[in-house]
Write an enzyme that holds these catalytic residues in place. Structure first.
Site, short mmCIF file in Angstrom:
data_model
loop_
_atom_site.label_atom_id
_atom_site.label_comp_id
_atom_site.label_asym_id
_atom_site.label_seq_id
_atom_site.Cartn_x
_atom_site.Cartn_y
_atom_site.Cartn_z
N PHE A 246 0.83 -1.19 0.00
CA PHE A 246 0.00 0.00 0.00
C PHE A 246 0.87 1.25 0.00
O PHE A 246 2.07 1.20 0.32
CB PHE A 246 -0.93 0.02 1.22
CG PHE A 246 -0.21 0.14 2.54
CD1 PHE A 246 0.00 1.37 3.13
CD2 PHE A 246 0.26 -0.99 3.19
CE1 PHE A 246 0.67 1.48 4.34
CE2 PHE A 246 0.93 -0.90 4.41
CZ PHE A 246 1.13 0.34 4.98
N CYS A 247 0.26 2.38 -0.38
CA CYS A 247 0.93 3.68 -0.36
C CYS A 247 -0.15 4.74 -0.17
O CYS A 247 -1.31 4.42 0.10
CB CYS A 247 1.74 3.90 -1.62
SG CYS A 247 0.78 3.81 -3.15
N THR A 248 0.19 6.00 -0.32
CA THR A 248 -0.74 7.09 0.00
C THR A 248 -1.97 7.08 -0.90
O THR A 248 -3.11 7.05 -0.43
CB THR A 248 -0.04 8.44 -0.10
OG1 THR A 248 1.15 8.42 0.68
CG2 THR A 248 -0.95 9.55 0.40
N GLY B 234 -2.02 5.14 -4.06
CA GLY B 234 -2.06 3.97 -4.92
C GLY B 234 -1.02 3.93 -6.00
O GLY B 234 -0.69 2.86 -6.53
N ILE C 176 -4.14 4.59 0.81
CA ILE C 176 -4.64 4.90 2.15
C ILE C 176 -5.79 5.89 2.10
O ILE C 176 -6.78 5.77 2.83
CB ILE C 176 -3.49 5.48 3.02
CG1 ILE C 176 -2.32 4.51 3.10
CG2 ILE C 176 -3.99 5.84 4.42
CD1 ILE C 176 -1.01 5.17 3.50
#
Length: 300
Positions: A168-170, A172, A197
């Protein structure tokens, strides 16, 4: 917003996009490259809706996914449209995130996969982002930039041992490339959080929320909480890392000059420049002006 796609005329798109944004009073940054578009933009409701219509009129951008949150003030100071080699820099050639990404999961699917003890959950963001908030059971690659992620994969991951990986990341975009990289290197079960997120926090109920802490964002808000409201962190002007209330009390924190994370790394020459700049910020504040580049929380 972002989209990976073959974008051969991205250079020609820069001027009309920039002009439209300026006319609408929008601020923020767009990155354009042969692999697609990436942007974080702020403005009035009408201006944002107008931008979406403008982008929708481009055949290759129709139906693009957007993620929204709000702020009381514009969190950017300028409008920029930059031409780049990559819309998110990984430094690996021949990846095709549009076709070769991992399995995308919504909030419910994500909760299920990261609750599986056989899943390795990787936070693909930088270490300073990880430190102020992450998902339960997540591990950090301990990177300072996304460009370091391939080295982490090479040194720490093995397709034979790590058979199920969720990333995951901020928003996508980093996971699009990270998952394409893992699949290319022989990892078979690769999952990614759809929309990152920010989309997760939009969708998940308070009872089901597995996010812990705040989420760093690359604008004047510094971070957002689990309700996507502006968080509790400030930002160090010298190194751009988030600064907590405890950090502000440290002897190594000097407004606009240094924080505990970078105090020992700031040269005397740069320290002098930053101190002079901070002096100008105080003068501007005394006049009631806004000094360009000062995060919202640092303004009086």
């Amino acid at each position: 917003l972002y989209r990976f796609f073959n974008f051969p005329d991205y250079r020609a798109f820069r001027e009309p996009l920039l002009n439209f944004c300026i006319e609408q009073g929008l601020r923020g940054t767009f990155l354009l490259a042969g692999e697609g578009i990436n942007g974080t933009i702020a403005g009035t409701r009408a201006a944002i809706d107008g931008l979406r219509q403008f982008l929708q009129s481009h055949d290759l951008l129709a139906g693009m996914e957007y993620k929204e949150s709000s702020a009381a003030e514009l969190p950017f100071h300028r409008m920029k449209v930059k031409l780049k080699k990559e819309i998110v820099t990984l430094g690996v050639c021949d990846l095709d995130p549009e076709q070769g990404g991992g399995i995308r999961l919504d909030a419910a699917g994500w909760n299920a996969i990261i609750s599986d003890p056989d899943t390795l959950v990787i936070d693909t963001r930088n270490q300073y982002e990880f430190e102020i908030g992450t998902f339960k059971n997540a591990v950090s690659p301990n990177t300072d930039t996304f460009r370091e992620f391939p080295a982490y994969v090479k040194q720490h991951l093995d397709p034979q041992r790590h058979r199920k990986i969720a990333m995951f990341c901020t928003g996508g975009i980093r996971c699009e490339k990270a998952s394409a990289l893992l699949l290319k290197q022989g990892f078979e079960q690769v999952y990614q959080l759809q929309g990152g997120i920010l989309r997760y926090l939009e969708e998940v109920s308070e009872a089901d929320n597995l996010w812990q802490g705040e989420c760093f964002v690359f604008d004047g808000r510094v971070a957002v909480d689990e309700k996507l409201a502006q968080g509790s962190y400030e930002q160090c002007f010298a190194c751009r890392r988030p600064v907590s209330a405890a950090d502000v009390q440290s002897d190594k924190f000097r407004q606009g000059v240094s924080c505990p994370a970078c105090f020992d790394d700031v040269s005397e020459e740069r320290r002098s420049r930053l101190e002079e700049r901070q002096k100008q910020v105080r003068i501007a504040e005394a006049r009631g002006d806004q000094h360009i580049g000062v995060p919202m929380k640092h303004q009086s």
